[in-house]
Each structure stands twice: as C-alpha cells, then as structure tokens.
Write an enzyme that holds these catalytic residues in place. Structure first.
Site, PDB file in Angstrom:
ATOM      1  N   GLN A 178      -7.169   0.149   4.594  1.00  0.00           N
ATOM      2  CA  GLN A 178      -7.968  -0.410   5.693  1.00  0.00           C
ATOM      3  C   GLN A 178      -9.425  -0.639   5.298  1.00  0.00           C
ATOM      4  O   GLN A 178     -10.161  -1.330   6.009  1.00  0.00           O
ATOM      5  CB  GLN A 178      -7.920   0.526   6.903  1.00  0.00           C
ATOM      6  CG  GLN A 178      -6.555   0.647   7.541  1.00  0.00           C
ATOM      7  CD  GLN A 178      -6.103  -0.617   8.254  1.00  0.00           C
ATOM      8  OE1 GLN A 178      -6.920  -1.470   8.597  1.00  0.00           O
ATOM      9  NE2 GLN A 178      -4.811  -0.753   8.490  1.00  0.00           N
ATOM     10  N   SER A 199      -3.706  -2.930  -0.121  1.00  0.00           N
ATOM     11  CA  SER A 199      -2.620  -3.834   0.268  1.00  0.00           C
ATOM     12  C   SER A 199      -3.170  -5.232   0.514  1.00  0.00           C
ATOM     13  O   SER A 199      -4.241  -5.387   1.120  1.00  0.00           O
ATOM     14  CB  SER A 199      -1.949  -3.304   1.544  1.00  0.00           C
ATOM     15  OG  SER A 199      -0.925  -4.186   1.954  1.00  0.00           O
ATOM     16  N   GLY A 200      -2.419  -6.241   0.076  1.00  0.00           N
ATOM     17  CA  GLY A 200      -2.901  -7.610   0.178  1.00  0.00           C
ATOM     18  C   GLY A 200      -2.937  -8.179   1.580  1.00  0.00           C
ATOM     19  O   GLY A 200      -3.846  -8.917   1.943  1.00  0.00           O
ATOM     20  N   THR A 219      10.174  -8.187 -12.692  1.00  0.00           N
ATOM     21  CA  THR A 219       9.487  -9.454 -12.920  1.00  0.00           C
ATOM     22  C   THR A 219       8.310  -9.616 -11.958  1.00  0.00           C
ATOM     23  O   THR A 219       8.454  -9.407 -10.748  1.00  0.00           O
ATOM     24  CB  THR A 219      10.477 -10.623 -12.722  1.00  0.00           C
ATOM     25  OG1 THR A 219      11.581 -10.432 -13.596  1.00  0.00           O
ATOM     26  CG2 THR A 219       9.813 -11.955 -13.039  1.00  0.00           C
ATOM     27  N   GLY A 245       0.810  -1.211   0.000  1.00  0.00           N
ATOM     28  CA  GLY A 245       0.000   0.000   0.000  1.00  0.00           C
ATOM     29  C   GLY A 245       0.845   1.264   0.000  1.00  0.00           C
ATOM     30  O   GLY A 245       0.493   2.260  -0.646  1.00  0.00           O
ATOM     31  N   SER A 246       1.958   1.229   0.716  1.00  0.00           N
ATOM     32  CA  SER A 246       2.821   2.418   0.766  1.00  0.00           C
ATOM     33  C   SER A 246       3.371   2.752  -0.614  1.00  0.00           C
ATOM     34  O   SER A 246       3.442   3.922  -1.000  1.00  0.00           O
ATOM     35  CB  SER A 246       3.981   2.191   1.745  1.00  0.00           C
ATOM     36  OG  SER A 246       3.511   2.103   3.068  1.00  0.00           O
ATOM     37  N   CYS A 263       3.027   0.338  11.961  1.00  0.00           N
ATOM     38  CA  CYS A 263       4.132   0.968  11.248  1.00  0.00           C
ATOM     39  C   CYS A 263       4.876   1.973  12.115  1.00  0.00           C
ATOM     40  O   CYS A 263       5.956   2.425  11.757  1.00  0.00           O
ATOM     41  CB  CYS A 263       3.617   1.660   9.984  1.00  0.00           C
ATOM     42  SG  CYS A 263       2.869   0.520   8.810  1.00  0.00           S
ATOM     43  N   ASN A 292      -6.513   4.143   9.795  1.00  0.00           N
ATOM     44  CA  ASN A 292      -5.905   2.875  10.197  1.00  0.00           C
ATOM     45  C   ASN A 292      -5.873   2.672  11.703  1.00  0.00           C
ATOM     46  O   ASN A 292      -5.742   1.550  12.175  1.00  0.00           O
ATOM     47  CB  ASN A 292      -4.480   2.777   9.636  1.00  0.00           C
ATOM     48  CG  ASN A 292      -3.622   3.962  10.030  1.00  0.00           C
ATOM     49  OD1 ASN A 292      -4.003   5.107   9.826  1.00  0.00           O
ATOM     50  ND2 ASN A 292      -2.467   3.688  10.584  1.00  0.00           N
TER      51      ASN A 292
END
Length: 396
Positions: free
Chosen positions: A182, A202-203, A240, A73-74, A327, A154
């Site tokens: 979030q 973000s995953g 890749t 996400g960042s 974070c 968040n």
C-alpha cells in the site's frame, strides 16, 4: 443532484494507466518472445525484462540484482517470510515478530509457520493504529529470525515507523521485511538508506495489471528458491517470465514514484475535507492517526449502520468504496484491523474506507459529502441498533 461515477477504492486495485497499457501491448504480439530464448526475439524480451527491473530498483533505491519479479504482493510476502524462516531455522532461530493488524498474506503465513514449529510474537497497535517501536525492541530475542511489519496498513492507511524498526533490527542483528504493497507510490522509499532487508510490492495497486509483483531482497541475503525449475530470476523463481506484466510494472512504478510530494499536496486536502465533512455526523470516528496516514486514505466508523448496506447505497449513487480489505470482503467477521484498535464489533461493522487519488476532484468530494449524510440518515432510521443506541440501551 446529478449522479456521478467516483472511484474511491484505489487501495483495493487501480485501473491500468494509458502509458502502462501502451508499453505492454507490443509484448503481446510483435515482442512475444520467450525471455530465455537465445534468438533476437527472445533477447529483446529479456532486455525488456531487465529494463523493467532497473526501473523497479531505481524507484526503491535498490540495485537491479536485488529485485525479483513475482505474481503478486502475497507471493512476495510468502517468499520473504517462509524463505527467511527456512534459512534461519538452520541456525536455530525459529522466532518471528509481526503485528496483529498485518495483511492476511502475512498473518496466514505466520500461522502456517506456527504449525511447523515456529513461535510468533504479535505486536499490538495503539488506538491510533501505530506500532510502538519499544514493543519491537522488547520482543526481540536471541532466537529471533525475522521482524515483518507492514509499511502502511491496507485498511486504515497508517504509516509505521519503518526507519526506526529497521534500525532496531540492524542493531540486534535481525532480518527485517516490510509489506509495502500500500505504500509504494505514496511515500518516499529508499531501501538502502532505510536499512530494509526485504520489501514486497504489487503492481495492480499502482496502475499496472493484476498478477505481477516484486520482492526486493538485500544483496548478500540468499533466500531459498521459491519455485524449482528453470533458471529464471537467477534460478530463484522458475517459470517463463510474464514479459508484458513485468514491462507494465516497470512503467507503473516509474510513474507512481514520480512527484510523490506534489501528488500528496493535491490529494491530502481533499482527504481532509472528506474526513472533516463526514465526522460532522454524530457518532462517527476516524480510524487511525489523522496525520501519519497515506495521503488518500480515510477509514471512518459510523455507528448505528451496517457497512455493507452503506456500500451498496453508495454504489447506487455511483461511488465505489469498501469497508476494508478487498481480500476479506466475503467474510462476515468484523475487520481484524479495526478490532485491533479496540473498536466494538458493532462499530467495526459500520465502517467505510475511501482511498482516493488525484482524479477525485473537489466537485467529487462535495458530491460524496452530499450523498453520505443522506444515506446514513436513511440507514439509521431503519436500524434497530440505532434505535437502541438512542434509548441508551446496550446494542452489542
């Protein structure tokens, strides 16, 4: 009381789900091809990437060509904000609008841009953790390049009026980006209907692995390349492709956005029970609006204690929680999010975030409500701050 293990920190990260892991595993061994190779192994990998792209796009109401895979996400936030800044600076627009309680992926990026000639307006938030859209409207200028406002905070989970902000930006001809890391999987999102120009996700917040994210960029908006090199991601982000992670993200977002309302109907009453139970303790407050918040989020300040001590004692009782953003867990400074609500430093230091999902049962909720008061009573009994509070003395 029998000790349990309860994971209540899903805002920090989530476990990879069984279905995500099952989808990823073949791409580490049998399907390990480079997605840029022309032979069958490579073509199969490329097909898997594009299938995942279709799933991410469908979950957001976007088109597949509007989805770019990133590492997190960042990275998505950085690309959206720096890319827009570079693009719009050529048109003489060097003003950006954001809020004071964004994730540091946004705030540190705008601070970087300030050092390179951009001007940034930081919109305040109310004591409920909500943005007043009139403040956005008032802040937009002729040279405004971008408005970037998070979808859901968040730390305190408050959901911002994204549709209204997007409409204001569209009316004023200003690009709009939202950090939805979030929010994805917890609220219904349709980027086209909502008029969102760019969205970060973000995953690992939705049961995919860490190290995979995505950026939605509205068709027709051409951001500068993020990484120069090969032709991956239509030449915008070289490198890749991480095929297993991309495949996992596709499966994860498909599952996370399935039956959102039904899942919220299960989680919300448990969250409310936790809020009501913990707020029975004296000198406590819920941080953020009670209703306009993510279904599984609660953030409560408990005066007279240190948040870190609370978290350590919760851990000893098998409960995983946090004081805010993972974070910034290494920082001794109080949360900038909580300070933006008007909390005193001492109060902000005594805060706890719980972020639950369906796997936290009613019995788990009862366990937390049994454990927390005992820990708080013990910590307050040892606290000089609490002693001064009870004497009516200044404790800041």
């Amino acid at each position: 009381m029998e000790k349990r293990f309860i994971y209540a920190d899903n805002a920090a990260t989530t476990a990879v789900s069984e279905e995500v892991l099952a989808a990823m595993l073949p791409h580490f061994r049998e399907g390990y091809g480079n997605a840029s190779s022309i032979y069958k192994l490579g073509r199969d990998a490329q097909r898997a990437v594009e299938t995942a792209r279709e799933k991410v796009a469908k979950a957001l109401g976007a088109e597949p060509r509007e989805i770019y895979f990133t590492s997190c996400g960042s990275e998505s936030d950085n690309w959206a904000i720096k890319g827009t800044a570079e693009l719009m600076a050529k048109k003489g627009k060097k003003h950006i609008i954001t809020s004071v309680f964004e994730h540091h992926a946004v705030l540190h990026t705008t601070e970087y841009l300030e050092k390179h000639g951009f001007e940034v307006t930081y919109i305040p938030v109310s004591d409920k953790g909500l943005i007043d859209t009139q403040d956005i409207k008032n802040a937009i200028r002729e040279d405004t390049a971008l408005v970037t406002i998070m979808y859901a905070n968040n730390e305190i989970g408050t959901i911002q009026p994204i549709d209204e902000i997007a409409a204001i930006c569209k009316e004023k001809g200003v690009l709009f980006h939202t950090d939805a890391v979030q929010a994805v999987g917890h609220v219904e999102i349709d980027v086209h209907k909502q008029g969102i120009d760019m969205l970060s996700l973000s995953g690992h917040k939705i049961h995919a692995q860490k190290g995979i994210g995505a950026l939605y960029v509205r068709k027709g908006l051409i951001l500068p390349n993020l990484i120069h090199g090969g032709g991956q991601e239509r030449g915008k982000r070289a490198g890749t492709e991480n095929v297993p992670a991309i495949v996992g993200l596709g499966v994860a977002i498909e599952a996370a956005t399935r039956n959102i309302a039904e899942k919220a109907a299960v989680i919300t009453p448990r969250r409310n029970k936790l809020i009501d139970g913990i707020l029975k303790l004296p000198y406590t407050r819920l941080n953020g609006d009670r209703d306009k918040r993510l279904p599984g989020n609660l953030n409560i300040s408990i005066e007279g204690i240190e948040g870190e001590s609370l978290l350590l004692m919760l851990d000893m009782n098998g409960i995983c929680a946090s004081s805010g953003s993972a974070c910034t867990s290494g920082s001794l400074d109080p949360s900038h999010v909580l300070l933006s609500l008007g909390l005193k430093h001492a109060v902000a230091h005594g805060s706890m975030r719980l972020s639950i999902e369906e796997d936290v049962s009613d019995d788990d909720v009862d366990y937390i409500l049994e454990v927390v008061p005992k820990i708080v009573e013990r910590l307050r009994a040892m606290s000089p701050v609490w002693e001064r509070m009870m004497k009516g003395e200044d404790y800041e």
